[in-house]
Design a protein around this motif. Structure first.
Motif, mmCIF file in Angstrom:
data_model
loop_
_atom_site.group_PDB
_atom_site.id
_atom_site.type_symbol
_atom_site.label_atom_id
_atom_site.label_comp_id
_atom_site.label_asym_id
_atom_site.label_seq_id
_atom_site.Cartn_x
_atom_site.Cartn_y
_atom_site.Cartn_z
ATOM 1 N N GLY A 1 -23.954 -43.746 66.724
ATOM 2 C CA GLY A 1 -23.791 -42.852 65.585
ATOM 3 C C GLY A 1 -25.061 -42.677 64.778
ATOM 4 N N GLU A 2 -26.078 -43.491 65.076
ATOM 5 C CA GLU A 2 -27.311 -43.463 64.279
ATOM 6 C C GLU A 2 -28.564 -43.218 65.105
ATOM 7 O OE1 GLU A 2 -27.447 -47.194 62.256
ATOM 8 O OE2 GLU A 2 -25.943 -46.599 60.764
ATOM 9 N N GLU A 3 -28.505 -43.376 66.409
ATOM 10 C CA GLU A 3 -29.698 -43.251 67.235
ATOM 11 C C GLU A 3 -29.347 -42.651 68.584
ATOM 12 O OE1 GLU A 3 -31.274 -47.242 67.657
ATOM 13 O OE2 GLU A 3 -29.267 -48.089 67.617
ATOM 14 N N SER A 4 -30.323 -42.077 69.235
ATOM 15 C CA SER A 4 -30.122 -41.450 70.538
ATOM 16 C C SER A 4 -29.981 -42.524 71.611
ATOM 17 C CB SER A 4 -31.304 -40.541 70.876
ATOM 18 O OG SER A 4 -31.298 -40.203 72.250
ATOM 19 N N LEU A 5 -28.872 -42.482 72.306
ATOM 20 C CA LEU A 5 -28.641 -43.457 73.373
ATOM 21 C C LEU A 5 -29.720 -43.338 74.444
ATOM 22 C CD1 LEU A 5 -25.253 -44.310 75.038
ATOM 23 C CD2 LEU A 5 -27.249 -43.832 76.430
ATOM 24 N N THR A 6 -29.966 -42.111 74.897
ATOM 25 C CA THR A 6 -30.944 -41.921 75.968
ATOM 26 C C THR A 6 -32.333 -42.398 75.559
ATOM 27 O OG1 THR A 6 -29.699 -40.005 76.785
ATOM 28 C CG2 THR A 6 -31.972 -40.234 77.530
ATOM 29 N N GLU A 7 -32.770 -42.014 74.377
ATOM 30 C CA GLU A 7 -34.110 -42.397 73.929
ATOM 31 C C GLU A 7 -34.247 -43.905 73.786
ATOM 32 O OE1 GLU A 7 -35.065 -40.273 70.396
ATOM 33 O OE2 GLU A 7 -35.004 -38.305 71.369
ATOM 34 N N ARG A 8 -33.216 -44.551 73.234
ATOM 35 C CA ARG A 8 -33.294 -46.001 73.047
ATOM 36 C C ARG A 8 -33.311 -46.734 74.383
ATOM 37 N NH1 ARG A 8 -34.218 -49.653 71.205
ATOM 38 N NH2 ARG A 8 -32.452 -50.828 70.393
ATOM 39 N N VAL A 9 -32.498 -46.281 75.348
ATOM 40 C CA VAL A 9 -32.500 -46.938 76.654
ATOM 41 C C VAL A 9 -33.852 -46.778 77.326
ATOM 42 C CG1 VAL A 9 -31.561 -46.853 78.999
ATOM 43 C CG2 VAL A 9 -30.013 -46.816 77.032
ATOM 44 N N LEU A 10 -34.403 -45.591 77.278
ATOM 45 C CA LEU A 10 -35.712 -45.374 77.897
ATOM 46 C C LEU A 10 -36.789 -46.213 77.216
ATOM 47 C CD1 LEU A 10 -35.586 -41.526 78.551
ATOM 48 C CD2 LEU A 10 -35.237 -43.388 80.195
ATOM 49 N N ASP A 11 -36.669 -46.382 75.909
ATOM 50 C CA ASP A 11 -37.616 -47.237 75.195
ATOM 51 C C ASP A 11 -37.479 -48.696 75.634
ATOM 52 O OD1 ASP A 11 -39.562 -47.832 73.046
ATOM 53 O OD2 ASP A 11 -37.854 -48.808 72.089
ATOM 54 N N ILE A 12 -36.238 -49.174 75.722
ATOM 55 C CA ILE A 12 -35.983 -50.567 76.112
ATOM 56 C C ILE A 12 -36.470 -50.837 77.536
ATOM 57 C CG2 ILE A 12 -34.135 -52.218 76.658
ATOM 58 C CD1 ILE A 12 -32.549 -50.854 74.318
ATOM 59 N N THR A 13 -36.330 -49.857 78.418
ATOM 60 C CA THR A 13 -36.635 -50.060 79.838
ATOM 61 C C THR A 13 -38.010 -49.511 80.221
ATOM 62 O OG1 THR A 13 -35.548 -47.969 80.423
ATOM 63 C CG2 THR A 13 -34.184 -49.975 80.447
ATOM 64 N N ASP A 14 -38.859 -49.264 79.225
ATOM 65 C CA ASP A 14 -40.206 -48.739 79.493
ATOM 66 C C ASP A 14 -40.173 -47.443 80.297
ATOM 67 O OD1 ASP A 14 -41.452 -50.874 78.123
ATOM 68 O OD2 ASP A 14 -41.369 -52.126 79.921
ATOM 69 N N GLY A 15 -39.194 -46.612 79.955
ATOM 70 C CA GLY A 15 -39.103 -45.290 80.559
ATOM 71 C C GLY A 15 -38.381 -45.226 81.881
ATOM 72 N N ARG A 16 -37.959 -46.359 82.410
ATOM 73 C CA ARG A 16 -37.349 -46.350 83.750
ATOM 74 C C ARG A 16 -35.876 -45.970 83.731
ATOM 75 N NH1 ARG A 16 -40.297 -51.071 83.601
ATOM 76 N NH2 ARG A 16 -38.413 -52.277 83.243
ATOM 77 N N GLY A 17 -35.168 -46.319 82.673
ATOM 78 C CA GLY A 17 -33.721 -46.155 82.654
ATOM 79 C C GLY A 17 -33.027 -47.344 83.299
ATOM 80 N N VAL A 18 -31.726 -47.373 83.219
ATOM 81 C CA VAL A 18 -30.949 -48.477 83.788
ATOM 82 C C VAL A 18 -30.571 -48.166 85.227
ATOM 83 C CG1 VAL A 18 -30.025 -49.164 81.543
ATOM 84 C CG2 VAL A 18 -28.733 -47.546 82.951
ATOM 85 N N THR A 19 -30.386 -49.200 86.011
ATOM 86 C CA THR A 19 -29.955 -49.000 87.393
ATOM 87 C C THR A 19 -28.447 -48.805 87.489
ATOM 88 O OG1 THR A 19 -29.813 -51.399 87.707
ATOM 89 C CG2 THR A 19 -31.871 -50.313 88.348
ATOM 90 N N THR A 20 -27.696 -49.367 86.516
ATOM 91 C CA THR A 20 -26.234 -49.262 86.522
ATOM 92 C C THR A 20 -25.749 -49.024 85.099
ATOM 93 O OG1 THR A 20 -25.999 -50.740 88.426
ATOM 94 C CG2 THR A 20 -24.058 -50.427 87.038
ATOM 95 N N ALA A 21 -24.829 -48.081 84.948
ATOM 96 C CA ALA A 21 -24.153 -47.857 83.675
ATOM 97 C C ALA A 21 -22.651 -47.900 83.916
ATOM 98 C CB ALA A 21 -24.553 -46.515 83.064
ATOM 99 N N MET A 22 -21.933 -48.543 82.995
ATOM 100 C CA MET A 22 -20.474 -48.542 83.017
ATOM 101 C C MET A 22 -19.995 -47.812 81.768
ATOM 102 S SD MET A 22 -19.503 -52.443 84.228
ATOM 103 C CE MET A 22 -17.722 -52.092 84.134
ATOM 104 N N ASP A 23 -19.196 -46.769 81.966
ATOM 105 C CA ASP A 23 -18.757 -45.942 80.846
ATOM 106 C C ASP A 23 -17.251 -45.725 80.910
ATOM 107 O OD1 ASP A 23 -19.254 -43.984 78.587
ATOM 108 O OD2 ASP A 23 -18.290 -42.684 80.060
ATOM 109 N N PRO A 24 -16.501 -46.132 79.850
ATOM 110 C CA PRO A 24 -15.065 -45.917 79.854
ATOM 111 C C PRO A 24 -14.613 -44.647 79.130
ATOM 112 C CG PRO A 24 -15.599 -47.390 78.070
ATOM 113 C CD PRO A 24 -16.909 -47.000 78.724
ATOM 114 N N VAL A 25 -15.562 -43.865 78.619
ATOM 115 C CA VAL A 25 -15.212 -42.784 77.695
ATOM 116 C C VAL A 25 -15.260 -41.414 78.344
ATOM 117 C CG1 VAL A 25 -15.756 -41.693 75.490
ATOM 118 C CG2 VAL A 25 -16.071 -44.168 75.765
ATOM 119 N N GLY A 26 -16.366 -41.080 79.006
ATOM 120 C CA GLY A 26 -16.524 -39.743 79.556
ATOM 121 C C GLY A 26 -16.697 -38.717 78.454
ATOM 122 N N GLY A 27 -16.136 -37.522 78.647
ATOM 123 C CA GLY A 27 -16.255 -36.473 77.639
ATOM 124 C C GLY A 27 -17.681 -35.959 77.534
#
Length: 330
Positions: free
Chosen positions: A198-224
């Motif tokens: 609700g306060e930050e971009s999920l995509t931007e934060r993940v890319l920052d955490i992973t040095d731009g690589r992104g995650v190899t696996t994501a689990m999402d129960p929401v969709g939409g």
């Protein structure tokens, strides 16, 4: 007589009712258990609302998880004995069986022996969540040590179990929550990073955490619509496992979007629990984690069996952190 929670029309928590039914003998391959605790799941609510991946046959019971004691066996059952303390692992459809009762009949292959001194509330909260996480992160194409895993809406039972499973295998869990209120609790629960969507971009934060690589696996129960941001956080060649589709704006007939270079798939634990060898491996993995303390189910709140409507309303409020469990007094 036995008490059973059921519904004869689909809708919100108000459609749930309690009735008395005869206590019957289990059939071939079945066992009857005296139930002490029942795990409440989002799947139960979606089934009740006719938004699950198969429709109910009305009138219908519900419930995938429970813990109790075996009190009768049908012909051919060798997996458990009368008097055994057991937990229930989902191996069945809710159109065939359910756990929302004080005495229920279930397939014997769905019963997992547990220590006699174990807490039934903890056991009722454990098996569906940890086996779901096991199938996603450990089995088949396992997440490697050091890889980042994205767990969206991580304050539910599966999300918190997946944090612990990721830590056990040496992966790096990144958890999300909509508001900052639960951020510290997720960190305390073992998440390496927490993103407040609700306060930050999920995509931007993940890319920052992973040095731009992104995650190899994501689990999402929401969709939409929010799934687009999750997709943006997955690396090329990575995968996104959609295991809930909780957002009411989902249209199951449309399936998941096609994204070049990313494997998007609907995921359930049933291929794991429905295969004897895979089921044994999952049980061994989860039982070992429960025994050595690596896996500690987080229980948000317990409700008395008779307060089932209130329990479902609490679940739909999204205020919980962890599992909701009904306790049964005999």
């Amino acid at each position: 007589m036995a008490r059973q929670i059921f519904f004869d029309r689909t809708g919100g928590p108000e459609v749930l009712r309690m009735r008395e039914v005869p206590v019957t003998a289990p059939g071939e391959g079945e066992a009857r258990i005296k139930v002490d605790a029942i795990g409440v799941n989002r799947a139960d609510a979606m089934f009740r609302e006719n938004r699950y991946f198969y429709p109910p046959n009305l009138p219908s019971g519900l419930g995938y998880e429970a813990a109790g004691v075996v009190e009768a066996l049908g012909p051919g059952v060798t997996e458990v004995a009368v008097g055994d303390s057991v937990a229930v692992l989902p191996t069945f459809t809710l159109t065939a069986y359910g756990t929302y009762g004080d005495h229920v009949i279930l397939p014997a292959v769905a019963l997992v022996p547990r220590p006699h001194d174990s807490d039934p509330v903890t056991e009722a909260a454990a098996w569906m969540a940890y086996v779901t996480a096991y199938g996603a992160l450990v089995e088949g194409d396992p997440v490697a040590k050091g890889e980042h895993v994205l767990l969206t809406a991580a304050t539910g039972g599966v999300g918190l179990a997946a944090v612990q499973v990721a830590n056990r295998i040496g992966a790096v869990p990144i958890a999300t929550t909509r508001t900052p209120a639960k951020k510290q609790r997720l960190l305390d629960a073992g998440a390496a990073h927490v993103i407040v969507t609700g306060e930050e971009s999920l995509t931007e934060r993940v890319l920052d955490i992973t040095d731009g690589r992104g995650v190899t696996t994501a689990m999402d129960p929401v969709g939409g619509p929010g799934i687009a941001e999750v997709i943006g956080a997955v690396s090329s060649g990575g995968r996104l496992l959609a295991y809930g589709l909780l957002d009411p704006r989902n249209d199951p007939s449309q399936g998941l979007p096609a994204v070049p270079g990313i494997d998007l798939s609907l995921y359930t634990l049933f291929p794991v629990t429905g295969d004897p060898e895979r089921r044994r491996n999952a049980i061994d993995f989860v039982a070992a984690g429960l025994a050595d303390g690596a896996f500690t189910p987080v229980v948000d709140r317990t409700f008395d069996f008779g307060d089932f409507t209130e329990a479902h309303r609490h679940m739909e409020s999204s205020a919980q952190f962890g599992k909701i469990v009904l306790t049964v007094r005999h």
